[in-house]
Design an enzyme around this catalytic site. Structure first.
Site, PDB file in Angstrom:
ATOM      1  N   HIS A  51     -11.879 -13.197  11.385  1.00 35.68           N
ATOM      2  CA  HIS A  51     -10.908 -13.780  10.591  1.00 35.68           C
ATOM      3  C   HIS A  51     -11.515 -14.438   9.223  1.00 35.68           C
ATOM      4  O   HIS A  51     -11.180 -14.433   8.393  1.00 35.68           O
ATOM      5  CB  HIS A  51     -10.017 -14.409  10.930  1.00 35.68           C
ATOM      6  CG  HIS A  51      -8.764 -13.928  11.880  1.00 35.68           C
ATOM      7  ND1 HIS A  51      -8.838 -14.143  13.278  1.00 35.68           N
ATOM      8  CD2 HIS A  51      -7.904 -12.355  12.091  1.00 35.68           C
ATOM      9  CE1 HIS A  51      -8.484 -13.146  14.101  1.00 35.68           C
ATOM     10  NE2 HIS A  51      -7.587 -12.159  13.365  1.00 35.68           N
TER      11      HIS A  51
ATOM     12  N   LYS B 159       6.650 -11.538  22.102  1.00 42.46           N
ATOM     13  CA  LYS B 159       6.993 -12.243  23.539  1.00 42.46           C
ATOM     14  C   LYS B 159       5.095 -12.933  23.250  1.00 42.46           C
ATOM     15  O   LYS B 159       4.932 -13.604  24.627  1.00 42.46           O
ATOM     16  CB  LYS B 159       7.049 -11.749  24.384  1.00 42.46           C
ATOM     17  CG  LYS B 159       9.574 -11.440  24.308  1.00 42.46           C
ATOM     18  CD  LYS B 159       9.362 -11.153  25.140  1.00 42.46           C
ATOM     19  CE  LYS B 159      11.107 -10.196  24.938  1.00 42.46           C
ATOM     20  NZ  LYS B 159      11.100  -9.115  26.023  1.00 42.46           N
TER      21      LYS B 159
ATOM     22  N   ARG C 174     -12.487  -3.605  10.261  1.00 40.09           N
ATOM     23  CA  ARG C 174     -14.178  -3.706  11.292  1.00 40.09           C
ATOM     24  C   ARG C 174     -14.483  -2.078  11.335  1.00 40.09           C
ATOM     25  O   ARG C 174     -15.713  -2.112  11.920  1.00 40.09           O
ATOM     26  CB  ARG C 174     -13.493  -4.133  12.998  1.00 40.09           C
ATOM     27  CG  ARG C 174     -13.189  -5.777  12.343  1.00 40.09           C
ATOM     28  CD  ARG C 174     -12.261  -5.945  13.667  1.00 40.09           C
ATOM     29  NE  ARG C 174     -10.677  -5.441  13.919  1.00 40.09           N
ATOM     30  CZ  ARG C 174     -10.208  -5.860  14.703  1.00 40.09           C
ATOM     31  NH1 ARG C 174     -10.019  -6.634  15.528  1.00 40.09           N
ATOM     32  NH2 ARG C 174      -8.389  -5.476  14.895  1.00 40.09           N
TER      33      ARG C 174
ATOM     34  N   SER D 267      -9.019 -11.676  18.190  1.00 37.86           N
ATOM     35  CA  SER D 267      -8.126 -11.941  19.202  1.00 37.86           C
ATOM     36  C   SER D 267      -7.697 -11.515  20.205  1.00 37.86           C
ATOM     37  O   SER D 267      -7.920 -12.453  21.135  1.00 37.86           O
ATOM     38  CB  SER D 267      -7.191 -12.867  18.254  1.00 37.86           C
ATOM     39  OG  SER D 267      -7.263 -13.318  17.162  1.00 37.86           O
TER      40      SER D 267
END
Ligand code: PNS
Length: 164
Positions: A17, A41, A90, A127
């Site tokens: 990032h 969630k 990417r 991530s």
């Protein structure tokens, strides 16, 4: 004044990032890193935690600020007078989804999406992958700022304790 937004979930921010943010900061006068805080969630870090980590990580870039947004990214852009969205690509596998988002966003507001190719050393980095590897004890310390890595390891340990 050329302004751009770098949107994402940043759960948590990675060196991949930051590579895109740094390069956007060279291309634009002002860059706003916008953390999507729509309810999900599956987040490891709260919106405030993600924003806080990004603010620290972006300190080296004086023309970069960090904010959260709910709802549509195009509404955030409109409110801020921003007409450019910067996204990192990417690999080809990112392209279908990102193209769809770019076209959808362009249909919602007067915004252009600019794709920046991710530096090759980060082409595998996400991530989600970092969290998965760290959960099972993988060493991901080279992929994140050191203070983010510390927080990640601590959070995963807390989560582990909580689930016992
Ligand atoms: O890091 P991510 O998960 O790829 O980030 C996705 C994000 C936050 C950029 C994207 O989900 C988003 O823009 N969400 C806000 C809602 C929205 O505007 N959706 C696009 C219109 S279909």
């Amino acid at each position: 004044m050329r302004r751009a937004v770098c949107p994402g979930s940043f759960d948590p921010v990675t060196n991949g990032h930051l590579d895109i943010v740094a390069r956007a900061s060279n291309l634009f006068d002002e860059v706003v890193v916008a953390v999507g805080v729509n309810k999900s969630k599956n987040r490891l870090f709260t919106p405030d935690e993600r924003i806080d980590m990004l603010r620290t990580a972006c300190e080296p870039y004086p023309n970069v600020s960090v904010d959260g947004f709910t709802g549509l990214l195009t509404d955030f852009c409109r409110d801020r007078g921003i007409r450019t969205i910067v996204k990192g690509l990417r690999a080809v596998s990112d392209f279908d989804y990102e193209l769809q988002m770019a076209q959808m966003n362009a249909s919602l507001a007067e915004v252009e999406t600019v794709f920046v190719p991710t530096s090759p050393e980060y082409s595998f980095l996400a991530s989600s992958v970092v969290k998965e590897d760290a959960t099972f004890g993988g060493d991901v310390s080279a992929l994140l700022p050191a203070f983010v890595h510390e927080r990640l390891v601590r959070r995963l340990a807390e989560r582990d304790q909580g689930s016992r």
